[in-house]
Design a protein around this motif. Structure first.
Motif, mmCIF file in Angstrom:
data_model
loop_
_atom_site.group_PDB
_atom_site.id
_atom_site.type_symbol
_atom_site.label_atom_id
_atom_site.label_comp_id
_atom_site.label_asym_id
_atom_site.label_seq_id
_atom_site.Cartn_x
_atom_site.Cartn_y
_atom_site.Cartn_z
ATOM 1 N N LYS A 38 -0.448 -18.033 -3.249
ATOM 2 C CA LYS A 38 -0.895 -18.377 -4.628
ATOM 3 C C LYS A 38 -0.028 -17.677 -5.728
ATOM 4 C CE LYS A 38 -4.796 -20.798 -3.486
ATOM 5 N NZ LYS A 38 -4.242 -21.613 -2.519
ATOM 6 N N LYS A 39 0.547 -16.590 -5.215
ATOM 7 C CA LYS A 39 1.378 -15.638 -6.105
ATOM 8 C C LYS A 39 2.704 -15.945 -6.154
ATOM 9 C CE LYS A 39 -1.959 -11.881 -5.377
ATOM 10 N NZ LYS A 39 -2.401 -10.718 -4.754
ATOM 11 N N THR A 46 5.168 -13.352 -2.936
ATOM 12 C CA THR A 46 5.896 -13.680 -4.383
ATOM 13 C C THR A 46 7.232 -14.131 -4.193
ATOM 14 O OG1 THR A 46 6.443 -11.163 -4.731
ATOM 15 C CG2 THR A 46 4.238 -11.907 -5.430
ATOM 16 N N THR A 89 6.295 -16.692 -7.124
ATOM 17 C CA THR A 89 7.076 -16.681 -8.198
ATOM 18 C C THR A 89 8.445 -17.000 -8.007
ATOM 19 O OG1 THR A 89 7.487 -14.055 -8.202
ATOM 20 C CG2 THR A 89 5.719 -15.170 -9.720
ATOM 21 N N GLU A 136 5.397 -9.137 0.963
ATOM 22 C CA GLU A 136 5.589 -9.750 -0.378
ATOM 23 C C GLU A 136 6.820 -10.511 -0.761
ATOM 24 O OE1 GLU A 136 2.713 -6.182 -2.433
ATOM 25 O OE2 GLU A 136 4.801 -6.555 -3.170
ATOM 26 N N GLU A 187 -0.031 -12.393 0.309
ATOM 27 C CA GLU A 187 0.593 -11.719 -1.068
ATOM 28 C C GLU A 187 2.204 -12.152 -1.233
ATOM 29 O OE1 GLU A 187 -1.200 -9.475 -2.532
ATOM 30 O OE2 GLU A 187 -2.797 -10.251 -1.419
#
Lengths: 623, 230
Positions: free
Chosen positions: A482-483, A450, A485, A425, A448
Motif C-alpha cells: 500500500k505504500k 515503497t 511509490t 522497503e 513496507e
C-alpha cells in the motif's frame, strides 16, 4: 550510500513544479519583484517602506522567524500558497531549492523568486539517457545555472547535480564565485575532467564535501589530489570511486592525515590494498569507506604481509562499506572485524561466489542496505535472508548483463528474501527467470515496500513455471504494497497488469515500462488511474496516439513523460503540444529534413514555466 | 537509437518475440535496411547457425539457412540480438564489470567501446564490441541502431556483399547500400569481416558505415584475401 539520498529525494514534491498553481504564483512573483527591494538582506527595511502593507509588516517579520524553521519542500510549497505575503516571506527564507527538471524553469526565474539560496539540487537528463537511449549532447547544461547564480547567490554553499552536463569551465566559475562553498555532489554527470576537480579542490577553501558518484570524469593528467591547500582541511566526505585516473597516493595520504573531520572516503579502482591499509591506519575515525581495488597491484611480496584485518578492526566506526573493484577474494575475510557494525554494504562491483560470500554475510546482522552482483546466487540470497533481518534496501545487479546470459538468481532468491527480510522497503532485482508466485509472496511478506523494480532480462518472458504472463505478480504488488511509490515492470505483461496498476497504484509516482502491454488501453489505465504519477518512462511498448491523448488532463501535473519506440505519430504529438502551451514536447532523433516522416522515435515531454529551451540540438524538434 | 522497433510495430499485434527485426516479417525479399544490405555473416567464429567453422563458403549456406527458417518461431526470440539499452544497466557499470571480468576470466581487456558513424546520420553512436560474439550479432545491433536512417533500397540478395562475386562488388559503386568499415590500430580503414571476430574486437578502433560508392576502394584488398583463402 549517497545515491540513496538522491533517490529518496525524488519522492518529495519539488518546488515550481506545478504550473497550474505556479502560474498563479508566477503572477504573484511578478508583482512582488516589482514592489520589493532588490537587496535580499534588507527585507525588513523593504517591507517597512511599503506603507500599504503596514499591518502585514509585523506579520511578515513573525512569519520570517517561523518559516525559517520549515525545512520540508512540501511544507514550504504549501506555505507559499497561503497568500501573497506568505509567498514573499517563504521565498525569502527558503535556503535549499530542489529542481527536478532543469528545463522546467529558467535560472533567472529561480534567482528572481528565491533571494537567499544557499543550496541547489538540480536534475537534468531523464533516466533513460543512462541506457544510451538518448544521443549525447542533448542538453542539461549546468553553465547557465552557474553563471546566473554566480551573480545572484555569492553566499552559495552547496550544489548537488544529477545527470547534468558540467564542464571544467563551469567548475572553475563555481570555484571563483562562491567563497563560502562547502559541498559539491555530482551524480551521473559528465563533461568535466580532473582539471575541473583540481580547481574546485584548490579554490574552495571551506570545502566539506566532494562527492563524485557514477560520473564520467576525463583523465586530464592533472594531480588534483595535490591541489588541495596545505594545512588542516574541513573535508568530511571525499568520494572519487568513479574517477578512472591514477592518483598521487602520497598526496592522498597527506590529505587524509590533515583532514580530522573526514568521515567518508571512497577510493577509486587504482588504489591498491596496501595503500588502503596505510590510509586506514591513519584514519580510524571513518564511518563510510570505499575500499578501492582491494587487490595488489603487483605480485604479493614474499615479506610479511600487512595485517589487513587488524587495520579494519581499528576502524570501529565504519558502518558503510563499498568498493572491491578488482577484488582478490582471498583478502575478503579481512573485513570480518567490521561486519557486525555494517548498516550498508556494496558488493556490486565484485564477482563473489556463494562460498566466499556466506561467511561474510553471516556476521552482518545490522545490515540495512545491501547491493551485490547476482554472482552470489540464490544461495547467497538465502544467506542474506537468514541473517539480515533489518534489511531495508536490496539491489542485485547482473554480472553478465545480456539477455541470454546464465541467470544465477531466480524466484528462489526473491522468495527467500521476502520470507527473511520482512522490513524490506526497496528492491531492485535483475534475473533471468521469475514466477508470479514469488512476486506474490513478496507482496504479502513485505508490506513496507515503497520501491519495487524487477528486471527480468529476457524480454517478454513469462512465468517460467506456469508459462503465464507476469500480470498476477505485479498485480499483487500494487494491491498489497500500500505504500508503493516506485514501480518498474518487466517480463511478459498484458493489459491486465496495467489494469491492476490503475486500480490499485494510488501512490505510484514513478513508473518504468519496457516491452510490455498489448494496446493503448494499458497506458490509459495508468494515466487515468494513478493520480500521483509524476515520472513516466516507457520504451518499446505498443502505446500510440489514443493512449497519449488520454493523459492530457495529467501532463501538467507530472514532471515528465518519456516514450521511445512506441507507435506515436507526429501529428498527435503536435496536437498535444498545441493543446498544452506550457508543456514542452520534444521529439528526439527524427530527421529534420524528413518532415513527411510521421513516426516519432522518442517523445520526451515536460512542463515548463519558461517555454521551450534555447539550447536545442539538431536532432531534437520541439513541437 | 530506439531502433530496436521497426516501423511496422504500429500494425503488429502483441509480438511474443522481439518487437524489432527478424520475427515480424520474413527475411526474404523484405526492404529491411541495414542488416539485409550488408552481409557480415562470414561466420568465422561462434556462429550458432553454422555447424562448420571458418570458411567463407559458409556465407551462402548460413544465409540461406536463415532465410528458410523464417518466419521464426515468435515465442522464441532469436538469440544474441542486442537491443540498445537493454537490460537497463548503466554503461558505467557495464564498463566496470568488464574490467572486473579481467581478474576472473584471464587476459581480457576492458570494455571495447568504439564510435560508430554512419554516413548521413546526424549523430554518432557507441557500441561495446565485447557485448557481441560474432559479426552477425554486431550487424544486428547496428541495424537496430541505425534503422531509422537506412533507405533499404535493396533487400535480399542484391544488397549483400558477396566477397566471392566480383560483379556484385562492382554494383556497390552505384548503390546506396552501407558498407561497414573500421579503423584499425594502424589507422588504416579496413572492410569489416576479414579477420576472425576476436582479432577484430582487439584491433577495431572505430566503425564507419560508408556509402557503398565510397567503399569500392576497399574491395580489391578484400577480394585478394578471400581468393587466397579459398
Amino acid at each position: 550510500m549517497t545515491q540513496d539520498r538522491t533517490e529518496m529525494s525524488e519522492d518529495d514534491d519539488d518546488n515550481s513544479q506545478s504550473p497550474p498553481l505556479d502560474l498563479r504564483s508566477a503572477a504573484i512573483a511578478d508583482h512582488c519583484s516589482s514592489s520589493s527591494s532588490s537587496t535580499p538582506n534588507k527585507s525588513r527595511n523593504c517591507m517597512a517602506l511599503n506603507s500599504q502593507t503596514f499591518p502585514d509588516h509585523v506579520l511578515e517579520n513573525v512569519l520570517e522567524n517561523v518559516l525559517q524553521f520549515l525545512d520540508s519542500r512540501c511544507d514550504r510549497n504549501a506555505a507559499s500558497l497561503v497568500c501573497k505575503s506568505w509567498w514573499r516571506v517563504e521565498a525569502l527564507t527558503r535556503s535549499e531549492v530542489f529542481i527536478g527538471n532543469c528545463y522546467a524553469l529558467s535560472p533567472t526565474r529561480l534567482t528572481q523568486r528565491f533571494k537567499r539560496v544557499k543550496s541547489l539540487l538540480l536534475k537534468g537528463k531523464p533516466r533513460f539517457a543512462d541506457f544510451n537511449l538518448m544521443p549525447p549532447d542533448w542538453g542539461a547544461n549546468f553553465a547557465p545555472w552557474v553563471s546566473t547564480m554566480a551573480k545572484a547567490y555569492p553566499w552559495l554553499e552547496k550544489v548537488d547535480l544529477k545527470r547534468m552536463f558540467v564542464t571544467d569551465d563551469d567548475l572553475a566559475l563555481l570555484a571563483d564565485s562562491f567563497p563560502g562553498f562547502k559541498e559539491l555532489i555530482l551524480v551521473c554527470c559528465e563533461g568535466f575532467g580532473t582539471s575541473g576537480i583540481a580547481i574546485v579542490a584548490n579554490k574552495c577553501r571551506k570545502l566539506k564535501v566532494l562527492d563524485l558518484i557514477e560520473s564520467e570524469v576525463t583523465d586530464d593528467g592533472v594531480d588534483w589530489i595535490s591541489c588541495f591547500p596545505e594545512g588542516v582541511t574541513s573535508l568530511e566526505s571525499l568520494a572519487f570511486d568513479c574517477v578512472e585516473a591514477p592518483i598521487n597516493f602520497e598526496a592522498l595520504e597527506g590529505l587524509v592525515g590533515r583532514s580530522p573531520f573526514l568521515k567518508k572516503l571512497r577510493l577509486n579502482r587504482l588504489v591498491s590494498l596496501e595503500e588502503l591499509h596505510r590510509l586506514l591506519l591513519g584514519a580510524p575515525q571513518l564511518t563510510s569507506l570505499g575500499t578501492g581495488s582491494f587487490s595488489h597491484d603487483n605480485a604479493p611480496q614474499s615479506e610479511q604481509e600487512p595485517d589487513y584485518a587488524a587495520a579494519f578492526r581499528a576502524c570501529k566506526s565504519v558502518v558503510c562499506l563499498s568498493g572491491f573493484r578488482d577484488l582478490m577474494p582471498e583478502y575478503l575475510p579481512s573485513i570480518l572485524p567490521v561486519c557486525s557494525n555494517l548498516t550498508s554494504l556494496n558488493f556490486s562491483y565484485a564477482n563473489i561466489s556463494p562460498d566466499m560470500f556466506k561467511p561474510i554475510i553471516h556476521n552482518c546482522h545490522r545490515l540495512q542496505v545491501f547491493w551485490a552482483l547476482d554472482s552470489i546466487c540464490d544461495e547467497g540470497l538465502q544467506a542474506v535472508a537468514a541473517t539480515c533481518k533489518e534489511l531495508r534496501e536490496l539491489r542485485i545487479f547482473p554480472f553478465d548483463p545480456r539477455e541470454e546470459s546464465e541467470g544465477p538468481v531466480s524466484e528462489l532468491g526473491l522468495q527467500a528474501i521476502s520470507e527473511g527480510c520482512r522490513n524490506l522497503e526497496s528492491i531492485l532485482y535483475f534475473c533471468q527467470r521469475m514466477t508470479n508466485a514469488a512476486v506474490i509472496a513478496m507482496s504479502e511478506n513485505c508490506p513496507e515496500l515503497t520501491v519495487f523494480r524487477l528486471c527480468i532480462m529476457g524480454r517478454h518472458r513469462p512465468d517460467h513455471v506456469t508459462g503465464k504472463p507476469m500480470d498476477e505478480g505485479f498485480g499483487a504488488i500494487v494491491k498489497n504494497c500500500k505504500k508503493l511509490t516506485r514501480l518498474a515492470i518487466s517480463g511478459l505483461l498484458t493489459d491486465q497488469a496495467f489494469r491492476y496498476m490503475g486500480e490499485h497504484g494510488k501512490l505510484i509516482r514513478t513508473l518504468s515500462v519496457a516491452f510490455a502491454g498489448d494496446s493503448d488501453m494499458a497506458l490509459r489505465h495508468v494515466l487515468e488511474g494513478c493520480p500521483r504519477l509524476q515520472k513516466l518512462e516507457i520504451r518499446d511498448s505498443p502505446f500510440g496516439d489514443v493512449a497519449l491523448r488520454c493523459g492530457m488532463h495529467r501532463y501538467y501535473n507530472m514532471r515528465f513523460v518519456w516514450m521511445s519506440a512506441c507507435p506515436l505519430s507526429k501529428g498527435c504529438c503536435k496536437d498535444v503540444a498545441r493543446a498544452m502551451p506550457n508543456l514542452v514536447v520534444e521529439v528526439i532523433g527524427s530527421d529534420d529534413d524528413d518532415d513527411n516522416r510521421d513516426y516519432v522515435e522518442t517523445l520526451y515531454m515536460y512542463r515548463s514555466l519558461d517555454g521551450p529551451r534555447n539550447d536545442v540540438p539538431k536532432f531534437v524538434t520541439i513541437l | 537509437m530506439m531502433g530496436s522497433v521497426e516501423l511496422n510495430l504500429r500494425e503488429t499485434e502483441l509480438c511474443l518475440g522481439l518487437p524489432g527485426g527478424d520475427t515480424a516479417t520474413p527475411v526474404t525479399g523484405n526492404k529491411r535496411g541495414f542488416s539485409e544490405t550488408v552481409d557480415l555473416k562470414l561466420n568465422l567464429n561462434n556462429e550458432p547457425e553454422s555447424k562448420v567453422g571458418s570458411t567463407t563458403h559458409d556465407v551462402v549456406t548460413a544465409v540461406s539457412k536463415e532465410k528458410s527458417s523464417c518466419p521464426k518461431d515468435p515465442a522464441k526470440p532469436p538469440a544474441k540480438t542486442q537491443v540498445v539499452g537493454w537490460p537497463p544497466v548503466r554503461s558505467y557499470r557495464k564498463n566496470v564489470m568488464v574490467s572486473c571480468q579481467k581478474t576472473t576470466g584471464g587476459t581480457e581487456a576492458a570494455a571495447a567501446f568504439v564510435k560508430v558513424s554512419m554516413d548521413g546520420a546526424p549523430y554518432l553512436r557507441k557500441v561495446d564490441l565485447k557485448m557481441y560474439k560474432s559479426y552477425d550479432e554486431l550487424s544486428n545491433a547496428l541495424s537496430n541502431m541505425f534503422s531509422s536512417f537506412t533507405m533499404g533500397k535493396y533487400g535480399g540478395e542484391e544488397g549483400m556483399i558477396d566477397f566471392m562475386n566480383e560483379r556484385k562488388l562492382m554494383d556497390l559503386v552505384n548503390s546506396w547500400d552501407y558498407v561497414p568499415s573500421y579503423e584499425d590500430k594502424d589507422g588504416d580503414w579496413m572492410l569489416v569481416g576479414d579477420v576472425p571476430w576476436p582479432m577484430f574486437v582487439d584491433t577495431c578502433k572505430r566503425l564507419r558505415l560508408m556509402k557503398g560508392s565510397d567503399a569500392i576502394g576497399l574491395a580489391p584488398r578484400a577480394m585478394e584475401k578471400c581468393k587466397s583463402r579459398a
